[in-house]
Design a protein around this motif. Structure first.
Motif, PDB file in Angstrom:
ATOM      1  N   LYS A 102     -13.773   7.698  -6.445  1.00 23.51           N
ATOM      2  CA  LYS A 102     -12.942   6.586  -5.470  1.00 23.51           C
ATOM      3  C   LYS A 102     -13.702   5.358  -5.079  1.00 23.51           C
ATOM      4  CE  LYS A 102      -9.476   5.430  -3.165  1.00 23.51           C
ATOM      5  NZ  LYS A 102      -9.646   4.080  -2.777  1.00 23.51           N
TER       6      LYS A 102
ATOM      7  N   ASN B 180      -6.566   1.904 -11.722  1.00 28.54           N
ATOM      8  CA  ASN B 180      -5.832   2.377 -10.743  1.00 28.54           C
ATOM      9  C   ASN B 180      -4.675   2.885 -10.953  1.00 28.54           C
ATOM     10  OD1 ASN B 180      -3.963   0.149 -11.550  1.00 28.54           O
ATOM     11  ND2 ASN B 180      -5.377  -1.259 -10.385  1.00 28.54           N
TER      12      ASN B 180
ATOM     13  N   GLU C 126       0.903   6.949  -6.609  1.00 30.73           N
ATOM     14  CA  GLU C 126      -0.072   7.984  -6.694  1.00 30.73           C
ATOM     15  C   GLU C 126       0.373   9.473  -6.653  1.00 30.73           C
ATOM     16  OE1 GLU C 126      -3.170   6.786  -4.276  1.00 30.73           O
ATOM     17  OE2 GLU C 126      -4.359   5.201  -5.675  1.00 30.73           O
TER      18      GLU C 126
ATOM     19  N   GLN D  21       0.819  -1.158  -0.112  1.00 32.56           N
ATOM     20  CA  GLN D  21       0.091  -0.117  -0.049  1.00 32.56           C
ATOM     21  C   GLN D  21       0.734   1.239  -0.188  1.00 32.56           C
ATOM     22  OE1 GLN D  21      -3.171  -0.019  -0.571  1.00 32.56           O
ATOM     23  NE2 GLN D  21      -2.990   2.309  -0.504  1.00 32.56           N
TER      24      GLN D  21
ATOM     25  N   THR E  41      -2.709   1.192 -14.187  1.00 32.44           N
ATOM     26  CA  THR E  41      -3.151   1.310 -15.350  1.00 32.44           C
ATOM     27  C   THR E  41      -2.302   2.187 -16.238  1.00 32.44           C
ATOM     28  OG1 THR E  41      -5.255   0.928 -14.452  1.00 32.44           O
ATOM     29  CG2 THR E  41      -5.316   1.655 -16.667  1.00 32.44           C
TER      30      THR E  41
ATOM     31  N   ILE F 232      -7.792   0.047  -4.147  1.00 34.11           N
ATOM     32  CA  ILE F 232      -7.176   1.138  -4.743  1.00 34.11           C
ATOM     33  C   ILE F 232      -7.562   1.382  -6.259  1.00 34.11           C
ATOM     34  CG2 ILE F 232      -4.854   0.126  -3.712  1.00 34.11           C
ATOM     35  CD1 ILE F 232      -4.379  -1.006  -6.455  1.00 34.11           C
ATOM     36  N   LYS F 233      -8.974   0.864  -6.272  1.00 34.69           N
ATOM     37  CA  LYS F 233      -9.715   1.361  -7.879  1.00 34.69           C
ATOM     38  C   LYS F 233     -10.290   2.743  -7.757  1.00 34.69           C
ATOM     39  CE  LYS F 233     -10.562  -3.492  -9.313  1.00 34.69           C
ATOM     40  NZ  LYS F 233     -11.453  -4.388  -9.449  1.00 34.69           N
ATOM     41  N   TYR F 234     -10.310   3.054  -8.811  1.00 37.02           N
ATOM     42  CA  TYR F 234     -11.136   4.503  -9.380  1.00 37.02           C
ATOM     43  C   TYR F 234     -12.266   4.066 -10.605  1.00 37.02           C
ATOM     44  CZ  TYR F 234      -7.548   6.488  -6.476  1.00 37.02           C
ATOM     45  OH  TYR F 234      -6.583   6.977  -5.380  1.00 37.02           O
TER      46      TYR F 234
ATOM     47  N   ILE G 299       2.016   1.834  -3.618  1.00 35.05           N
ATOM     48  CA  ILE G 299       0.806   2.404  -4.415  1.00 35.05           C
ATOM     49  C   ILE G 299       0.570   3.827  -4.026  1.00 35.05           C
ATOM     50  CG2 ILE G 299      -1.542   2.279  -4.483  1.00 35.05           C
ATOM     51  CD1 ILE G 299      -0.483   0.258  -6.088  1.00 35.05           C
TER      52      ILE G 299
ATOM     53  N   TYR H 227     -13.081   1.195 -14.857  1.00 40.39           N
ATOM     54  CA  TYR H 227     -12.341   1.123 -13.607  1.00 40.39           C
ATOM     55  C   TYR H 227     -10.730   1.146 -13.913  1.00 40.39           C
ATOM     56  CZ  TYR H 227     -16.627   0.026 -11.174  1.00 40.39           C
ATOM     57  OH  TYR H 227     -18.074   0.097 -10.829  1.00 40.39           O
TER      58      TYR H 227
END
Length: 333
Positions: free
Chosen positions: A48, A64, A28, A21, A67, A52-54, A24, A62
């Motif tokens: 959100k 993250n 970000e 995390q 991607t 960790i997906k958007y 990640i 979808y």
């Protein structure tokens, strides 16, 4: 917002990224800096979601932070990726996929794919700008002898014999000045100090040949009009005087610095670095098909030599926003 403390050892790296995390969160911060942008529609509103997906509102897709990057769909943990990037960027002569596989406890095939994607990210936009000022140009040949190749892999490139692959290089010299400042302990004494305003940058391209029709358009595309270009006496460069200030160094006469102080020794020195990496770390096993990726690797280390470890690491992560699939890698795309 995630903040990364500078690190300069593997132990510091592991302390900085103790969990997936945290890795990640760091990506970000580097990619979005608190303003999440959809890779499918930059103008879309983003929601959100769990984990960790958007979600992109306009496309309904979808995503993250992985991607559209070299990490997309990877099964290797980001902590392992980060360790690989650290090892790869800090080894001055690179590291082979076999050794990396042992260090990370993964297969050699996975290690080679991982390193290929890191090399892909090393083609960073910071080093793709056009050159101006004083630029050294030269060509070299990389590779083994034809007699040592299989029949289906023999080459027809020539340099005193049909053996090697030509590589063309451009070296933008650093911009610096020498100043004199008072000694910190004795103001009556002056200390001579070099101040660098712009660090030297190198750019290389694997080419089919070293003819005028190949080299001159590349120079015209990447070097600003009116710059000073320094070369040896190779006849192809004679036409440069129409658009540039052209300085020639007579290597055949064993002159390596001309009367005005211009030289190509810096680029010649860089060729030595490239060939040692090719011949020692990779044991001369790099094929022409992938040679350009290994050139990018050596370039990145040279162009970031003045940065500290954590800055070199983060700069590479900012260049990872492009994807390299295995099938594209095999097809040399």
């Amino acid at each position: 917002m995630f903040e990364l403390k500078p690190f300069k050892s593997i132990l510091d790296l592991l302390k900085a990224f103790p969990t997936e995390q945290v890795c990640i969160a760091h990506l970000e911060t580097l990619r979005w800096n608190g303003n999440v942008i959809s890779p499918f529609d930059p103008n879309s509103k983003v929601y959100k979601c769990a984990g960790i997906k958007y979600k992109c509102k306009n496309t309904g897709k979808y995503f993250n932070v992985l991607t559209g990057t070299i990490f997309e769909n990877t099964k290797i943990p980001l902590q392992t990726w980060f360790l690989a990037i650290y090892l790869f960027t800090t080894h001055k002569k690179g590291i082979s996929s076999y050794i990396m596989a042992t260090e990370l406890n993964i297969t050699q095939k996975s290690s080679w794919f991982l390193l290929s994607r890191i090399r892909y990210a090393m083609e960073h936009e910071n080093f793709l700008n056009n050159f101006d000022g004083t630029i050294e140009v030269d060509e070299t040949y990389v590779g083994g002898k034809n007699k040592n190749r299989h029949d289906d892999k023999k080459k027809e490139y020539s340099q005193g014999g049909k053996q090697m692959q030509p590589v063309f290089g451009m070296f933008k010299e650093e911009v610096s000045e020498v100043i004199y400042r008072p000694n910190k302990k004795n103001n009556e004494l002056a200390v001579r100090e070099k101040v660098i305003h712009q660090h030297a940058v190198v750019r290389t391209e694997v080419v089919d040949n070293v003819q005028s029709k190949t080299l001159l358009p590349m120079i015209a595309e990447k070097v600003e009009f009116g710059s000073t270009i320094v070369s040896d006496e190779y006849h192809v460069y004679k036409n440069l005087k129409n658009a540039y200030y052209h300085e020639v160094v007579q290597h055949r006469l064993k002159n390596y610095v001309n009367w005005d102080g211009y030289t190509t020794n810096r680029l010649e020195g860089y060729w030595n670095i490239l060939k040692k990496t090719w011949g020692t770390t990779y044991m001369g096993r790099v094929t022409v098909k992938h040679l350009h990726r290994y050139c990018r690797e050596t370039e990145y280390r040279f162009n970031t030599r003045h940065l500290n470890t954590s800055d070199t690491f983060n700069l590479l992560l900012t260049g990872c926003e492009k994807r390299l699939r295995y099938v594209d890698l095999k097809n040399n795309k």
